[in-house]
Scaffold this active site. Structure first.
Site, PDB file in Angstrom:
ATOM      1  N   GLU A  70     -10.730   4.803   7.322  1.00  0.00           N
ATOM      2  CA  GLU A  70      -9.615   5.684   7.700  1.00  0.00           C
ATOM      3  C   GLU A  70     -10.219   6.983   8.206  1.00  0.00           C
ATOM      4  O   GLU A  70     -10.343   7.201   9.408  1.00  0.00           O
ATOM      5  CB  GLU A  70      -8.688   5.920   6.511  1.00  0.00           C
ATOM      6  CG  GLU A  70      -7.516   6.847   6.824  1.00  0.00           C
ATOM      7  CD  GLU A  70      -6.747   7.255   5.582  1.00  0.00           C
ATOM      8  OE1 GLU A  70      -5.600   7.712   5.741  1.00  0.00           O
ATOM      9  OE2 GLU A  70      -7.288   7.169   4.460  1.00  0.00           O
ATOM     10  N   HIS A 122       0.844  -1.196   0.000  1.00  0.00           N
ATOM     11  CA  HIS A 122       0.000   0.000   0.000  1.00  0.00           C
ATOM     12  C   HIS A 122       0.878   1.243   0.000  1.00  0.00           C
ATOM     13  O   HIS A 122       1.285   1.738   1.052  1.00  0.00           O
ATOM     14  CB  HIS A 122      -0.931   0.017   1.220  1.00  0.00           C
ATOM     15  CG  HIS A 122      -1.932   1.132   1.222  1.00  0.00           C
ATOM     16  ND1 HIS A 122      -3.296   0.913   1.278  1.00  0.00           N
ATOM     17  CD2 HIS A 122      -1.786   2.477   1.164  1.00  0.00           C
ATOM     18  CE1 HIS A 122      -3.932   2.073   1.262  1.00  0.00           C
ATOM     19  NE2 HIS A 122      -3.021   3.042   1.199  1.00  0.00           N
ATOM     20  N   ASP A 160       2.045   4.153   2.869  1.00  0.00           N
ATOM     21  CA  ASP A 160       0.985   4.982   2.297  1.00  0.00           C
ATOM     22  C   ASP A 160       1.539   6.081   1.389  1.00  0.00           C
ATOM     23  O   ASP A 160       1.654   5.905   0.184  1.00  0.00           O
ATOM     24  CB  ASP A 160       0.116   5.543   3.415  1.00  0.00           C
ATOM     25  CG  ASP A 160      -1.260   6.003   2.930  1.00  0.00           C
ATOM     26  OD1 ASP A 160      -1.610   5.726   1.767  1.00  0.00           O
ATOM     27  OD2 ASP A 160      -1.987   6.633   3.726  1.00  0.00           O
ATOM     28  N   ASP A 161       1.860   7.244   1.950  1.00  0.00           N
ATOM     29  CA  ASP A 161       2.461   8.378   1.232  1.00  0.00           C
ATOM     30  C   ASP A 161       3.611   8.890   2.088  1.00  0.00           C
ATOM     31  O   ASP A 161       3.517   9.960   2.705  1.00  0.00           O
ATOM     32  CB  ASP A 161       1.422   9.495   1.021  1.00  0.00           C
ATOM     33  CG  ASP A 161       0.185   9.010   0.292  1.00  0.00           C
ATOM     34  OD1 ASP A 161       0.257   8.814  -0.928  1.00  0.00           O
ATOM     35  OD2 ASP A 161      -0.860   8.823   0.951  1.00  0.00           O
ATOM     36  N   HIS A 212       1.173   4.894  -2.603  1.00  0.00           N
ATOM     37  CA  HIS A 212       0.808   5.652  -3.800  1.00  0.00           C
ATOM     38  C   HIS A 212       2.081   6.218  -4.423  1.00  0.00           C
ATOM     39  O   HIS A 212       2.879   6.850  -3.737  1.00  0.00           O
ATOM     40  CB  HIS A 212      -0.127   6.801  -3.428  1.00  0.00           C
ATOM     41  CG  HIS A 212      -1.367   6.354  -2.737  1.00  0.00           C
ATOM     42  ND1 HIS A 212      -2.572   6.232  -3.381  1.00  0.00           N
ATOM     43  CD2 HIS A 212      -1.600   5.990  -1.451  1.00  0.00           C
ATOM     44  CE1 HIS A 212      -3.491   5.818  -2.531  1.00  0.00           C
ATOM     45  NE2 HIS A 212      -2.924   5.664  -1.342  1.00  0.00           N
ATOM     46  N   HIS A 248      -9.840   1.706  -0.276  1.00  0.00           N
ATOM     47  CA  HIS A 248      -9.623   2.526   0.908  1.00  0.00           C
ATOM     48  C   HIS A 248     -10.944   2.656   1.682  1.00  0.00           C
ATOM     49  O   HIS A 248     -11.966   3.071   1.116  1.00  0.00           O
ATOM     50  CB  HIS A 248      -9.150   3.924   0.516  1.00  0.00           C
ATOM     51  CG  HIS A 248      -7.735   3.992   0.081  1.00  0.00           C
ATOM     52  ND1 HIS A 248      -7.220   3.240  -0.956  1.00  0.00           N
ATOM     53  CD2 HIS A 248      -6.693   4.751   0.545  1.00  0.00           C
ATOM     54  CE1 HIS A 248      -5.936   3.524  -1.116  1.00  0.00           C
ATOM     55  NE2 HIS A 248      -5.588   4.432  -0.215  1.00  0.00           N
TER      56      HIS A 248
END
Length: 332
Positions: free
Chosen positions: A192, A11, A270-271, A13, A189
């Site tokens: 969250e 996961h 994630d990011d 991006h 997603h």
């Protein structure tokens, strides 16, 4: 120290993996003023909506297939350098259209970066095409159709990301039917920014094998039990959750509770530069702050490989590599 672990990430991006230094160089290349979203060597945002806006501004700095090859190879090489053996990167073909190279050119650059990183480091990588929820159902359905027809053997999954509070999951469900019919793995997603209900909606309407985040499921014990019974994997990103104020601190993060309840989970970044983290940092958080044992952390890595959107031959080879490491108890 986390160097003792082989690592896997399913996961992340791709635009969200761009370090501020690289984004700054891209801005100089294209004559873009970054003062509104990069400051003091970091990205600037205050809440989830501003994070999405900052993310889009960073993404706009990558405009050619070569730009994307550079970004992808750089990130995967970084992962390989910390002992990561497998990665799935989340990509948005809509961005290729917005920058004028088209989805095919965008994907070609990412694919080139994957091949270059694999040749240099051996890291195995697959691509998850994502639809952006805040662009509406038609856009997400279009992304699913593209993923189904693109013919790129590295595209093995479909996802939906973006503003979780926009629209109902039911509005986007047809996109997942398209992806499922094409044989793609499904993740979404949920849980969250929104609560446990969004995880339940995803399970009911999308029927994914994995859920991105999903940590708000902890608010509903019956839902936690449902996750245990179905074996759906949660792609947990603790650093992201704390940065976005989903939970106030790592001590209150439910990763340990989910594991102890029997939910299948894995850890991801994630990011990462947006949240002042990295995959190495996520493993450190799990070990040194949340206090998970080496066996629990290795089990999460195994879960990620078992849930990966990859062919069985590759999965077996990756699991064998993990088994050898655990048996040897040595560095990668």
């Amino acid at each position: 120290m986390t160097h003792r672990f082989l690592k896997t990430e399913i996961h992340c991006h791709i635009e969200g993996a761009a370090p501020p230094a690289l984004s700054h160089r891209q801005a100089l290349k294209y004559g873009v003023d970054t003062s509104s979203f990069i400051a003091d060597g970091g990205y600037v945002w205050r809440d989830f909506a501003e994070f999405i806006a900052c993310y889009d501004k960073v993404a706009s700095l990558f405009r050619t297939p070569d730009d994307y090859a550079l970004l992808t190879e750089s990130y995967l090489s970084e992962l390989a350098g910390i002992g990561t053996i497998y990665s799935e990167i989340i990509v948005s073909p809509d961005h290729g259209d917005r920058i004028g190279v088209g989805a095919d050119g965008y994907l070609a650059g990412i694919t080139d970066g994957i091949h270059a990183a694999r040749e240099k480091t051996g890291i195995e990588t697959r691509i998850i095409v994502t639809g952006e929820r805040h662009f509406g159902p038609d856009s997400v359905i279009g992304a699913a159709r593209y993923a189904a027809r693109c013919g790129n053997s590295l595209v093995t999954g479909f996802n939906m990301a973006g503003e979780e509070r926009m629209g109902r999951v039911a509005d986007y469900a047809p996109a997942f039917d398209i992806a499922r019919d094409a044989g793609l793995g499904l993740t979404i997603h949920a849980g969250e920014v929104c609560g446990a209900f969004s995880v339940a909606d995803a399970l009911d309407l999308v029927r994914p094998s994995r859920i991105g985040h999903g940590v708000r499921a902890i608010e509903d014990p019956a839902l936690v039990q449902r996750l245990v019974e179905t074996g759906v994997v949660l792609e947990v990103c603790p650093g992201s959750n704390i940065a976005l104020d989903v939970f106030p601190d790592f001590e209150s993060h439910p990763l340990r509770q989910l594991i102890e309840a029997g939910v299948r989970v894995c850890i991801n970044s994630d990011d990462p530069p947006f949240f002042s983290t990295s995959l190495a940092r996520e493993y450190e958080i799990a070990s040194e702050i949340i206090g998970l044992s080496d066996a629990q952390i290795n089990a999460m890595t195994r879960t990620a490989l078992e849930a990966a959107f990859v062919d069985e031959t590759t999965r077996s080879a990756l699991l064998s590599r993990l088994d050898r490491r655990q048996a040897a108890g040595d560095d990668a």
